[in-house]
Design an enzyme around this catalytic site. Structure first.
Site, PDB file in Angstrom:
ATOM      1  N   CYS B  89      37.868 -29.810  21.124  1.00 34.34           N
ATOM      2  CA  CYS B  89      36.343 -29.441  20.570  1.00 34.34           C
ATOM      3  C   CYS B  89      35.881 -28.507  21.752  1.00 34.34           C
ATOM      4  CB  CYS B  89      35.715 -30.922  20.432  1.00 34.34           C
ATOM      5  SG  CYS B  89      34.519 -30.756  19.538  1.00 34.34           S
ATOM      6  N   HIS B 206      39.758 -34.262  17.444  1.00 33.46           N
ATOM      7  CA  HIS B 206      39.912 -35.206  18.481  1.00 33.46           C
ATOM      8  C   HIS B 206      41.196 -36.274  18.532  1.00 33.46           C
ATOM      9  CE1 HIS B 206      35.951 -34.467  20.730  1.00 33.46           C
ATOM     10  NE2 HIS B 206      35.556 -33.918  19.375  1.00 33.46           N
ATOM     11  N   GLU B 208      42.169 -37.949  20.929  1.00 30.81           N
ATOM     12  CA  GLU B 208      41.952 -39.079  21.731  1.00 30.81           C
ATOM     13  C   GLU B 208      40.876 -40.159  20.754  1.00 30.81           C
ATOM     14  OE1 GLU B 208      40.113 -36.361  21.841  1.00 30.81           O
ATOM     15  OE2 GLU B 208      37.991 -36.788  22.339  1.00 30.81           O
TER      16      GLU B 208
END
Lengths: 748, 245
Positions: B89, B206, B208
């Site tokens: 990002c 993302h 994560e």
């Protein structure tokens, strides 16, 4: 005194221009034993404004239940309420309004609302982990409403997204009563170790006082006083009263603040919100029963030659006041240096409770701290109230005069696309709902957002709720419903309701009919909070949501509620799971379409009672749902709210990508069954092989229950009639709001 | 091997990344403050992560100031010496601004910030992020950005394709790469790329946020798994079996 105009004794006319009443001016003279100068008068005007002093509401606020088994801090003791989570952890949470600024400058108004409420949480030492909001706008056909909606949503998004706290839940309603006065209520939820909390206090003569964070500018001067007036055509002249936000500075301030607490150097800390340096210096001193010398010329400013009163009243964002243990200044400065933030000593603690403000060597104001604050010298008023005429007329409503429409499917199609029911995807997809990765509801939709707590097995269930039309119809019942629905959402998600923060948005308190709404809403809220065991830990009051042309908004006592899940894996979601699961209704159907979206939309009836509500029925319902979840007997739970059973079923169907086949209840009119909003009802699904156990358990409960049908295929089938596929309903539901706004963009 | 997660003052996914790499993936992970001027403790066996967020507020252009920060000179040297760097990002935006990755991330085509689950399709197996997945694997991973529209000029785009540098494209749940599945107007649905040397990686989504059962989505873990295995394999350790989820 000197030739400076702000040091010359003032008159009652000036006091009135600053929003004080003549009798308040007299009171100030009595406290000081002399006539205040302009700087001092300005200080009193903001500290005694409704926004800071709660002078017109505190009498009733004190009647709300403030004690509970989970509470560590009672209402009003600190910047926010504190709930004990066990394992040495606590949850700090609070909701606050930013209505007036957002009405004039939606983007900055909403952004600074978010920033302000997060500061309230981290000034206590808690790291914010979730944000919520509750929004009200006027008629979306109106171009100004579109401008306000877009600005507010972008303001909330830009601030929260950059600050890095996920926006996990919220509500958006549209009604012409909010045309001039939109409501923007923002809530923050944070986690803190119990022994690392910081109090907003000041004591220890000689201890240095620091201002940290952003420099002080002329923005937001008299913001608190501005929020304590009706909105008029001239309000646009108050534009400098709207603050400008900087989420990047706030992020730095957050990290630095949490780090400085760990040094052990902090005696007390308070963020600067309404009334800036004035409020933080006086409230902290009053709480610690100390005095303070403040050298205003030392305050870092954004522009030269700011006057003492401008520095005192500035509401520049992203600032904190910290009282530091003498001798530990270097540790504190090192932390703020690391984060490249101002950290400047501007004063020191004194004995005696007097605050002295200096500009250079000149004393510009000298005031007893206690005289400024709520619970001290700030005035407390008993306002008169009177039942408005509309209340009785609403009671006379009879649904038998409302003829049931022939094409209920068409009614349902209109309802699912109504702005108060359709998907708010256009809004919430502009918010980062996942940053920090606590949000367990992203892929597992729940009635209240489930927020896991780092390094534990626990989670929070959080929600904001208020159907203001119900409160308008009957403030006593409507406020009970707002509390009950919040608790119901938490129970349906697997949580135990624990505490409430409230944001009380009303019209002008000097109007006896508005005040009647306020008093009765507080009574209803108190009753429900007491019954549900959810004390009110804090919040705020926003009066004067009233305009010269549009009158008062609906009484809107927004309820922010936090619940605890001891086991984060015991979450209950709302989506249909398996073909063949049985659909049951828990609670009782009634011939009741009062105050429903259906009634407004199809019959344009504005005055009717609140929907049926009984607190004991609600408690029985919660007990049953908790038992069902605990015994692992249901696959989904979703509460019945706006749009009635039909909308509840469709929402579970859309979330699960599965259809359903149900029969309506022959004991009530079919429109009331499908669209009525009578309270204390939940739709659950039961795996077929557990149906007997489910029935056995429910037989021992006090709640009514009835089978409606089953989860099946991809179609919606009601009383044998095919109502189309779930996907076709989802398309209507998902695109209604967006099509409104995109069509508007295309026109421009 | 260890991971270093760079913390710019406005980073807000740094803690998430440390949690997933450390607690979920069981790796050694340290944070690197933006004022650091050297990455002396890191070798070619390690990996530097630039996490999501708003590095220095990003009021100018995303990543435009971050590229000049003290730590970025060190990251640029590290990458130019073959060190592994992965930006997610805002990290991807910074790598493009720093010239470590080609192209740029522009304002989303609808001019709005967007946060939601999207689908990604792996485009190659020749990458640290996807080497343990079959080409064409579809992953559900969230996005959260206002400036995610990947853009490169025609020559750069051609080069990316010729060199097999496109790692992920946006697709629908069934894996079709369509305009409707493109959430931000990215050129040819590009969601993630690598440099020519295949040691610097950037992606807008993302992973994560999609690496734990708690959150109901573990697709992102496949990306970290691949990254960890690729590093371990260069350490000449026996290659571990790829676990499936």
């Amino acid at each position: 005194m000197s030739s400076d105009a702000s040091l010359v004794p003032t008159t009652v006319e000036t006091a009135q221009q600053l929003g004080l009443r003549p009798e308040e001016f007299d009171q100030i003279k009595k406290i000081l034993g002399r006539v205040p100068n302009f700087t001092e008068l300005s200080i009193y005007s903001v500290m005694w404004s409704e926004h800071c002093s709660y002078k017109n509401s505190i009498k009733w606020l004190k009647t709300l239940p403030r004690k509970g088994k989970h509470l560590l801090v009672e209402a009003g003791e600190e910047n926010a309420g504190l709930i004990d989570l066990g394992d040495g952890l606590a949850c700090a949470f609070k909701i606050e309004s930013h209505n007036h600024p957002s009405a004039l400058e939606p983007y900055q108004g909403a952004a600074t609302g978010v920033g302000g409420i997060h500061r309230d949480i981290f000034t206590m030492g808690a790291r914010p982990i979730a944000a919520l909001n509750s929004l009200r706008f006027g008629d979306l056909e109106n171009d100004r409403t579109k401008y306000l909606l877009k600005g507010v949503v972008k303001g909330i998004g830009d601030y929260g997204n950059a600050f890095g706290v996920p926006t996990v839940a919220g509500e958006v309603y549209f009604d012409p009563v909010y045309q001039t006065n939109p409501l923007v209520n923002a809530m923050s939820v944070g986690i803190v170790k119990v022994n690392e909390t910081v109090s907003a206090t000041s004591h220890g003569a000689g201890n240095p006082v620091f201002i940290v964070g952003s420099a002080t500018g002329k923005d937001g001067i008299h913001g608190a006083a501005f929020a304590s007036k009706d909105i008029t055509k001239d309000s646009v002249n108050d534009l400098p009263a709207v603050q400008v936000g900087d989420p990047f500075q706030e992020k730095l301030l957050l990290e630095a603040t949490l780090e400085v607490i760990k040094t052990g150097a902090v005696v007390g800390m308070q963020d600067m919100g309404a009334a800036g340096i004035t409020c933080s210096t006086s409230e902290m001193s009053a709480k610690g029963k100390a005095g303070m010398k403040v050298w205003l010329d030392k305050v870092p400013t954004r522009q030269p030659n700011m006057k003492a009163w401008e520095i005192l009243l500035s509401e520049s964002q992203e600032r904190m006041l910290i009282v530091v243990k003498k001798g530990m200044e270097a540790e504190v400065k090192a932390v703020f240096d690391k984060w490249d933030l101002h950290c400047t000593q501007i004063g020191e603690v004194t004995d005696g409770g007097i605050i002295e403000y200096y500009m250079g060597s000149e004393l510009v104001g000298k005031i007893p701290a206690e005289s400024l604050v709520l619970g001290g010298g700030a005035p407390v008023y008993d306002r008169e109230f009177r039942e408005p005429a509309y209340y009785a007329s609403g009671k006379g409503f009879d649904m038998n005069y409302m003829q049931e429409p022939e094409d209920l499917k068409q009614v349902a199609e209109n309802l699912i696309q109504s702005l108060n029911i359709c998907s708010k995807k256009w809004v919430y997809e502009q918010y980062d709902s996942m940053v920090g990765i606590p949000n367990m509801s992203t892929n597992n939709p729940t009635d209240a957002a489930i927020i896991r707590i780092e390094d534990t097995n626990k989670a929070l269930a959080v929600t904001v709720d208020c159907n203001a039309r119900y409160v308008y119809a009957d403030p006593f019942v409507g406020a009970q419903i707002a509390v009950a629905e919040a608790a119901r959402n938490i129970v349906c998600s697997g949580g135990e309701p624990s505490g409430v923060t409230n944001c009380l948005n009303f019209g002008n308190p000097y109007n006896p009919e508005v005040y009647w709404q306020f008093v009765n809403a507080i009574k209803g809220m108190g009753k429900a909070c007491e019954a549900l065991g959810t004390p009110v830990t804090g919040g705020n009051v926003s009066f004067y949501n009233q305009s010269t042309d549009g009158g008062a908004v609906y009484p809107t006592p927004t309820i922010g509620m936090v619940g605890i899940l001891e086991n984060k894996y015991a979450t209950m979601s709302l989506n249909f799971k398996n073909d063949g699961d049985k659909i049951y209704l828990i609670g009782e159907n009634r011939d009741d379409i009062s105050s429903s979206q259906y009634l407004i939309q199809n019959f344009e009836v504005q005055n009717s009672p609140a929907p049926y509500f009984d607190i004991d029925e609600e408690l029985a319902l919660h007990k049953a749902i908790k038992a069902l979840i605990k015994s692992n007997l249901i696959n989904s739970a979703h509460d019945v709210s706006e749009g009635g059973i039909f909308v509840t079923l469709i929402e579970s169907a859309m979330a699960g990508g599965r259809g359903f086949n149900i029969e309506s209840d022959p004991n009530v009119r079919k429109d009331a069954f499908l669209f009525g909003e009578s309270q204390s009802r939940v739709i659950v699904t039961v795996p077929a092989d557990r149906e007997n156990a489910f029935i056995n358990l429910m037989m021992k409960q006090d709640s009514e229950f009835a089978v409606l049908g089953d989860v099946k295929g991809t179609q919606v089938i009601i009383d044998g009639q095919k109502w189309g596929t779930v996907n076709s309903w989802k398309e209507r539901y998902d695109n209604a709001l967006e099509s409104y706004l995109v069509a508007a963009e295309a026109e421009v | 091997m260890k991971f270093g997660v760079v913390v710019f003052p406005g980073s807000n996914c740094d803690r998430d990344m440390m949690h997933v790499l450390g607690n979920v993936m069981g790796q050694e992970v340290v944070s690197i403050f933006h004022k650091e001027t050297s990455l002396d403790g890191f070798t070619h066996r390690d990996c530097i992560i630039l996490p999501g967020g708003f590095s220095y507020g990003d009021y100018l252009r995303t990543g435009a100031i971050a590229r000049f920060s003290p730590v970025m000179s060190a990251v640029i040297d590290f990458a130019n010496n073959g060190g592994r760097v992965f930006g997610i990002c805002n990290g991807f935006q910074i790598l493009c601004e720093a010239g470590l990755l080609p192209g740029a991330l522009l304002r989303n085509n609808n001019m709005k910030y967007v946060c939601k689950n999207i689908y990604l399709k792996t485009q190659t197996r020749e990458s640290l992020l996807t080497q343990s997945m079959k080409p064409g694997t579809v992953l559900k991973v969230p996005i959260a950005h206002g400036d995610g529209r990947y853009y490169a000029d025609a020559a750069t785009l051609q080069q990316l394709k010729d060199n097999d540098q496109v790692i992920f494209r946006y697709c629908d749940a069934a894996g079709n790469i369509t305009d409707e599945a493109n959430p931000n107007g990215s050129l040819e649905n590009i969601a993630g790329i690598c440099n020519e040397g295949r040691n610097v990686y950037g992606m807008m989504p993302h992973p994560e946020r999609a690496s734990e059962e708690d959150l109901g989505n573990t697709d992102g873990r496949l990306i970290f798994q691949s990254l960890i295995e690729s590093v371990l394999s260069t350490e000449l350790e026996p290659r571990k079996a790829i676990s499936s989820y």
